[in-house]
Design a protein around this motif. Structure first.
Motif, short mmCIF file in Angstrom:
data_model
loop_
_atom_site.label_atom_id
_atom_site.label_comp_id
_atom_site.label_asym_id
_atom_site.label_seq_id
_atom_site.Cartn_x
_atom_site.Cartn_y
_atom_site.Cartn_z
N MET A 98 17.25 33.18 -4.26
CA MET A 98 17.78 34.12 -5.28
C MET A 98 16.66 34.53 -6.22
O MET A 98 16.77 34.46 -7.44
N ASN B 139 15.91 35.72 -0.58
CA ASN B 139 17.36 35.49 -0.59
C ASN B 139 17.69 34.00 -0.66
O ASN B 139 18.65 33.59 -1.32
N ARG C 88 14.61 36.86 -8.26
CA ARG C 88 14.83 38.16 -8.89
C ARG C 88 13.52 38.90 -9.08
O ARG C 88 12.47 38.29 -9.24
N GLY D 188 16.23 29.61 -8.99
CA GLY D 188 16.98 30.84 -8.83
C GLY D 188 18.48 30.66 -8.75
O GLY D 188 19.00 30.33 -7.70
N GLU D 189 19.15 30.89 -9.85
CA GLU D 189 20.63 30.98 -9.91
C GLU D 189 21.39 30.22 -8.83
O GLU D 189 22.01 30.81 -7.94
#
Lengths: 191, 191
Positions: free
Chosen positions: B180, B177, B182, B147-148
């Motif tokens: 990350m 969180n 999505r 995640g990013e």
């Protein structure tokens, strides 16, 4: 365990510039250190400010000293959502183009045009630590942590090497909660 | 990617018992489904209640239907801390000895003696999914997600196999969180 590193959770906090401190607490105001942090020369202060976003506020957020060239607010994504700010994941100091917020102190308030970030997880290390562990500045590593039913391996952990650092990994409260990371415990750096 | 699984983030929500629904919304009140969830027969409702703890409240938390034998409140650790509740990480339904809270609806309020938990991350799978992926009920696996800038490998992921499930991984907002994660993206199950 090979390559142990203490994992520290950074709760939401604020770094203030000299100019903003003058407005928030009064001209020439000196911060009162309350507790030294793991990184040499860094400390939590007695002083707190309100952090205000479009949807809410945190009434008493710790200031970490000493003053910095630019004010910066570090929130978790949970925090940022609670006050209605969409902040990017960034390394400390890299605030260009980030959203702002309002800071409210006892003597005045400041509208930051930018400076709200989600801290990118990272490891502080001295050159001696780096040599011992086989790390280099800007390297990206993993850190494994076995936290009470929420074991995690953190990827994308940025290594920062500097003479005035001390060995420690810093994560935010979301990351800490996701891994049930307890105070004063250690993870394993996987190079 | 081998063994892909959709990762869904469960925000804070409430399951209500028939008896508590009577108090909160009125005798014999019927929940109004708003949106079907990935698990067959489960839905988010139009109705919301306030979740109140010793230090704060969430004024409008979604109810997920249908009714359950016992009311249950699922928060993230960030949420729980914000309202002053120290809740354990548990599987859904396992609420014995967990802390309670107050629920406030339009017609009345309920003081839950127990029922506030942090959901243990888990994968729902049908027997067909389990066979295809080489999984079994109650197995503990890892799930990798890139995640990013916040790549994570979740450990301690409990597998639940049942005929009326659909393949999906459920995590809470702290976990989402931290990685990350999505909406509508997939992780990789590592058996």
């Amino acid at each position: 365990m090979q390559n142990p590193v203490m994992i520290e959770t950074s709760a939401r906090h604020v770094h203030v510039s000299r100019a903003d401190l003058d407005i928030l607490f009064g001209e020439g105001y000196a911060l009162h250190p309350k507790k030294n942090l793991s990184q040499p020369g860094q400390y939590a202060c007695e002083e707190r400010v309100a952090v205000v976003g479009p949807k809410g506020r945190f009434p008493a957020v710790s200031i970490l000293g000493p003053e910095r060239p630019q004010s910066q607010v570090e929130l978790s994504i949970s925090d940022a959502r609670a006050v209605g700010i969409k902040a990017p994941v960034r390394e400390s100091g890299d605030i260009a183009g980030s959203p702002g917020c309002k800071l409210v102190g006892p003597k005045g308030s400041v509208e930051l045009a930018q400076g709200v970030i989600i801290a990118k997880r990272h490891i502080h290390a001295t050159p001696a630590d780096a040599e011992k562990y086989g790390l280099r500045d800007k390297q990206v590593v993993q850190v494994k942590y076995d936290g009470e039913g929420r074991a995690l391996i953190f990827g994308d952990v940025a290594v920062r090497v500097r003479g005035d650092f001390a060995l420690a990994m810093h994560i935010d409260t979301d990351e800490s909660n996701a891994g049930m990371v307890r105070r004063g415990t250690v993870g394993e750096i996987i190079v």
